[in-house]
Design a protein around this motif. Structure first.
Motif, mmCIF file in Angstrom:
data_model
loop_
_atom_site.group_PDB
_atom_site.id
_atom_site.type_symbol
_atom_site.label_atom_id
_atom_site.label_comp_id
_atom_site.label_asym_id
_atom_site.label_seq_id
_atom_site.Cartn_x
_atom_site.Cartn_y
_atom_site.Cartn_z
ATOM 1 N N LEU A 100 0.631 -1.121 -0.102
ATOM 2 C CA LEU A 100 0.068 -0.015 -0.184
ATOM 3 C C LEU A 100 0.713 1.312 0.126
ATOM 4 C CD1 LEU A 100 -2.663 1.423 0.117
ATOM 5 C CD2 LEU A 100 -2.475 1.144 2.518
ATOM 6 N N ILE A 101 1.976 1.117 0.825
ATOM 7 C CA ILE A 101 2.838 2.520 0.916
ATOM 8 C C ILE A 101 3.299 2.759 -0.471
ATOM 9 C CG2 ILE A 101 5.051 3.419 1.768
ATOM 10 C CD1 ILE A 101 3.971 1.914 4.435
ATOM 11 N N GLN A 102 3.957 1.538 -0.975
ATOM 12 C CA GLN A 102 4.632 1.722 -2.455
ATOM 13 C C GLN A 102 3.426 2.050 -3.509
ATOM 14 O OE1 GLN A 102 6.062 -2.202 -3.008
ATOM 15 N NE2 GLN A 102 8.175 -1.445 -2.567
ATOM 16 N N THR A 103 2.338 1.835 -3.548
ATOM 17 C CA THR A 103 1.177 2.175 -4.307
ATOM 18 C C THR A 103 0.803 3.575 -4.094
ATOM 19 O OG1 THR A 103 0.424 -0.258 -4.315
ATOM 20 C CG2 THR A 103 -1.099 1.705 -5.199
ATOM 21 N N ILE A 104 0.757 4.173 -3.127
ATOM 22 C CA ILE A 104 0.552 5.545 -2.804
ATOM 23 C C ILE A 104 1.538 6.346 -3.404
ATOM 24 C CG2 ILE A 104 0.074 7.330 -1.052
ATOM 25 C CD1 ILE A 104 -1.043 5.192 0.929
ATOM 26 N N PHE A 105 2.626 5.994 -3.339
ATOM 27 C CA PHE A 105 3.869 7.157 -3.590
ATOM 28 C C PHE A 105 4.170 6.837 -5.072
ATOM 29 C CE2 PHE A 105 4.530 7.271 0.724
ATOM 30 C CZ PHE A 105 4.507 8.720 0.996
ATOM 31 N N GLN A 106 3.373 5.906 -5.894
ATOM 32 C CA GLN A 106 3.708 5.858 -7.391
ATOM 33 C C GLN A 106 3.241 7.242 -8.216
ATOM 34 O OE1 GLN A 106 5.432 3.367 -8.933
ATOM 35 N NE2 GLN A 106 5.634 2.548 -6.901
ATOM 36 N N THR A 107 3.787 7.547 -9.045
ATOM 37 C CA THR A 107 3.609 8.909 -9.701
ATOM 38 C C THR A 107 2.279 8.953 -10.610
ATOM 39 O OG1 THR A 107 5.174 8.240 -11.526
ATOM 40 C CG2 THR A 107 6.296 9.743 -9.698
ATOM 41 N N SER A 108 2.009 7.620 -10.958
ATOM 42 C CA SER A 108 0.510 7.572 -11.745
ATOM 43 C C SER A 108 -0.396 7.832 -10.566
ATOM 44 C CB SER A 108 0.554 6.339 -12.113
ATOM 45 O OG SER A 108 0.595 5.237 -11.509
ATOM 46 N N THR A 109 -0.426 7.766 -9.398
ATOM 47 C CA THR A 109 -1.608 8.076 -8.412
ATOM 48 C C THR A 109 -1.725 9.399 -7.930
ATOM 49 O OG1 THR A 109 -0.083 7.602 -6.660
ATOM 50 C CG2 THR A 109 -0.902 5.670 -7.438
ATOM 51 N N LEU A 110 -2.888 9.537 -7.549
ATOM 52 C CA LEU A 110 -3.389 11.012 -7.361
ATOM 53 C C LEU A 110 -2.732 11.495 -5.855
ATOM 54 C CD1 LEU A 110 -7.146 11.308 -8.464
ATOM 55 C CD2 LEU A 110 -4.884 12.085 -9.624
ATOM 56 N N LEU A 111 -2.391 10.564 -5.299
ATOM 57 C CA LEU A 111 -1.818 10.779 -3.676
ATOM 58 C C LEU A 111 -0.486 10.926 -3.613
ATOM 59 C CD1 LEU A 111 -4.695 8.775 -1.564
ATOM 60 C CD2 LEU A 111 -4.942 11.170 -2.169
ATOM 61 N N HIS A 112 0.165 10.810 -4.500
ATOM 62 C CA HIS A 112 1.780 10.595 -4.476
ATOM 63 C C HIS A 112 2.604 11.742 -4.002
ATOM 64 C CE1 HIS A 112 1.881 12.365 -8.316
ATOM 65 N NE2 HIS A 112 3.090 12.692 -8.192
ATOM 66 N N ASP A 113 1.752 12.942 -4.538
ATOM 67 C CA ASP A 113 2.487 14.207 -4.195
ATOM 68 C C ASP A 113 1.993 14.727 -2.863
ATOM 69 O OD1 ASP A 113 3.853 16.565 -4.154
ATOM 70 O OD2 ASP A 113 2.545 17.580 -6.057
ATOM 71 N N GLY A 114 2.387 14.210 -1.842
ATOM 72 C CA GLY A 114 2.342 14.865 -0.389
ATOM 73 C C GLY A 114 2.690 13.634 0.437
ATOM 74 N N ALA A 115 2.445 13.754 1.927
ATOM 75 C CA ALA A 115 2.828 12.829 2.833
ATOM 76 C C ALA A 115 1.687 11.788 3.235
ATOM 77 C CB ALA A 115 3.262 13.484 4.119
ATOM 78 N N ILE A 116 2.123 10.758 3.940
ATOM 79 C CA ILE A 116 1.152 9.858 4.507
ATOM 80 C C ILE A 116 1.327 10.033 6.088
ATOM 81 C CG2 ILE A 116 0.909 8.234 2.628
ATOM 82 C CD1 ILE A 116 2.688 6.336 4.212
ATOM 83 N N LEU A 117 0.342 10.091 6.657
ATOM 84 C CA LEU A 117 0.253 10.148 8.251
ATOM 85 C C LEU A 117 0.046 8.777 8.743
ATOM 86 C CD1 LEU A 117 0.310 11.714 10.773
ATOM 87 C CD2 LEU A 117 -2.280 12.350 10.522
ATOM 88 N N ILE A 118 1.160 8.053 9.391
ATOM 89 C CA ILE A 118 0.900 6.926 10.359
ATOM 90 C C ILE A 118 0.577 7.059 11.833
ATOM 91 C CG2 ILE A 118 2.260 4.518 10.779
ATOM 92 C CD1 ILE A 118 3.577 5.089 8.150
ATOM 93 N N ARG A 119 -0.519 6.477 12.146
ATOM 94 C CA ARG A 119 -0.705 6.455 13.535
ATOM 95 C C ARG A 119 -0.869 5.111 14.112
ATOM 96 N NH1 ARG A 119 -5.369 10.028 14.167
ATOM 97 N NH2 ARG A 119 -3.903 11.671 14.041
ATOM 98 N N GLY A 120 -0.044 4.689 14.924
ATOM 99 C CA GLY A 120 -0.151 3.316 15.441
ATOM 100 C C GLY A 120 0.201 2.361 14.352
ATOM 101 N N ALA A 121 -0.651 1.309 14.128
ATOM 102 C CA ALA A 121 -0.448 0.321 13.017
ATOM 103 C C ALA A 121 -1.503 0.605 11.769
ATOM 104 C CB ALA A 121 -1.045 -1.080 13.515
ATOM 105 N N ARG A 122 -1.793 1.876 11.465
ATOM 106 C CA ARG A 122 -2.635 2.441 10.408
ATOM 107 C C ARG A 122 -2.082 3.774 9.855
ATOM 108 N NH1 ARG A 122 -7.134 -0.952 10.886
ATOM 109 N NH2 ARG A 122 -8.099 0.363 9.183
ATOM 110 N N ILE A 123 -2.693 3.571 8.649
ATOM 111 C CA ILE A 123 -2.289 4.815 7.729
ATOM 112 C C ILE A 123 -3.325 5.541 7.773
ATOM 113 C CG2 ILE A 123 -1.669 5.848 5.458
ATOM 114 C CD1 ILE A 123 -0.281 3.230 4.533
ATOM 115 N N VAL A 124 -3.414 6.761 8.429
ATOM 116 C CA VAL A 124 -4.695 7.746 8.923
ATOM 117 C C VAL A 124 -4.998 8.358 7.528
ATOM 118 C CG1 VAL A 124 -5.700 9.260 10.175
ATOM 119 C CG2 VAL A 124 -4.109 7.700 11.167
ATOM 120 N N ALA A 125 -3.906 8.940 6.996
ATOM 121 C CA ALA A 125 -4.167 9.971 5.766
ATOM 122 C C ALA A 125 -3.091 9.847 4.762
ATOM 123 C CB ALA A 125 -4.655 11.470 6.213
ATOM 124 N N ALA A 126 -3.591 10.282 3.430
ATOM 125 C CA ALA A 126 -2.586 10.308 2.488
ATOM 126 C C ALA A 126 -2.744 11.830 1.595
ATOM 127 C CB ALA A 126 -2.696 9.362 1.485
#
Length: 302
Positions: A168-194
């Protein structure tokens, strides 16, 4: 001793047994509902709803008319809201109840979320592969139980609430995705936001540092209870930002060592308590409260 004998003499045992049966059935129903629920936040919401019901019943019994009216309507509104929020849990509960699987519902289950080492392994593995592929990435990790205020972000991003995985982390930061240009917020064992946009540091930085590095420095300057992992898109180097300072370049093993030392190891784990443990706790608390318990019909008749 005489007071206890007088209480036993004037006690209406039929009403007391009915009261105990009523409480027991409510506790059993609550236990079955908690077995179906899987997430810690949902458990907190259900506990809050149970507290509202108990407060409404207590205020009604004490004769607090206005408070009872407000709490009763609040319980109704909360029930409607929960029916919408917990659609899947309610459907699963009703399906099991309709099939007659009451005994199966009473069996304790254990649903464990990834442990802290597994979570860090997933993060480090994802960062390592992103670094090898020279894919830019920015990860924010909370280091304490206190959540980061979203007002510290320039843009809060898109809420995900997903379990951490390397894919999931690799998919988010692929340049072809809409959420790659930004950060992901990790809280505990979950990705809260991208897609979280962070404030840029105003410090004079090296020309070799890009926007991701300056954003990592900016958020860690503003917020103390977080660290940022940065993967450079140009060089693939790994950096760790903490309190406005960059630690770079890092190897994957050094990154894991730093994360283990800084990230809070407490990760939400949903463990449904066993029926034996609940029964023991209820017995201990009941024995402690029995002398003060206002059973129905305990008042002396005049």
């Amino acid at each position: 001793m005489e007071g206890l004998q007088a209480w036993l003499t004037n006690q209406n045992w039929t009403e007391s047994l009915t009261f105990l049966l009523d409480v027991g059935l409510v506790l059993a129903l609550t236990y079955m509902v908690l077995l179906v629920i899987a997430e810690r936040r949902t458990l907190w919401m259900v506990r809050g709803f149970i507290f509202l019901m108990l407060a409404a019943a207590a205020s009604n019994r004490l004769g607090l008319t206005l408070l009872s009216f407000v709490l009763s309507n609040l319980v109704i509104g909360s029930a409607v809201a929960m029916a919408v929020i917990l659609q899947s849990e309610a459907r699963r509960f009703l399906e099991q109840l309709g099939r007659g699987d009451i005994l199966n519902m009473l069996r304790p289950t254990r649903q464990g979320v990834q442990g802290p080492k597994t979570v860090l392994d997933e993060i480090v593995d994802a960062v390592k592969e992103l670094s090898q592929n020279r894919t830019g990435a920015l990860l924010i990790l909370e280091t304490q139980d206190i959540p980061i205020d979203e007002r510290d972000f320039s843009v809060p991003g898109i809420r995900l609430s997903a379990e951490i995985s390397r894919e999931l982390i690799q998919t988010i930061f692929q340049t072809s995705t809409l959420l790659h240009d930004g950060a992901i917020l990790i809280r505990g064992a979950r990705i809260v936001a991208a897609g979280v946009i962070l404030p840029i540091s105003e410090r004079t930085a090296s020309r070799q540092l890009g926007t991701r590095h300056r954003a990592a420095m900016g958020i860690t300057e503003r917020v103390e209870n977080c660290i940022c992992v940065v993967v450079s898109e140009e060089t693939g180097s790994i950096s760790l930002a903490e309190q406005g300072t960059l630690n770079r370049p890092l190897t994957s093993s050094k990154l894991k060592e730093l994360l283990e030392a800084r990230v809070n190891p407490s990760v939400d784990e949903v463990v449904t308590p066993s029926l034996r443990g609940i029964r023991r706790q209820l017995r201990e608390k009941s024995l402690a409260l029995l002398p003060r318990l206002p059973f129905p019909g305990s008042r002396k008749k005049t």
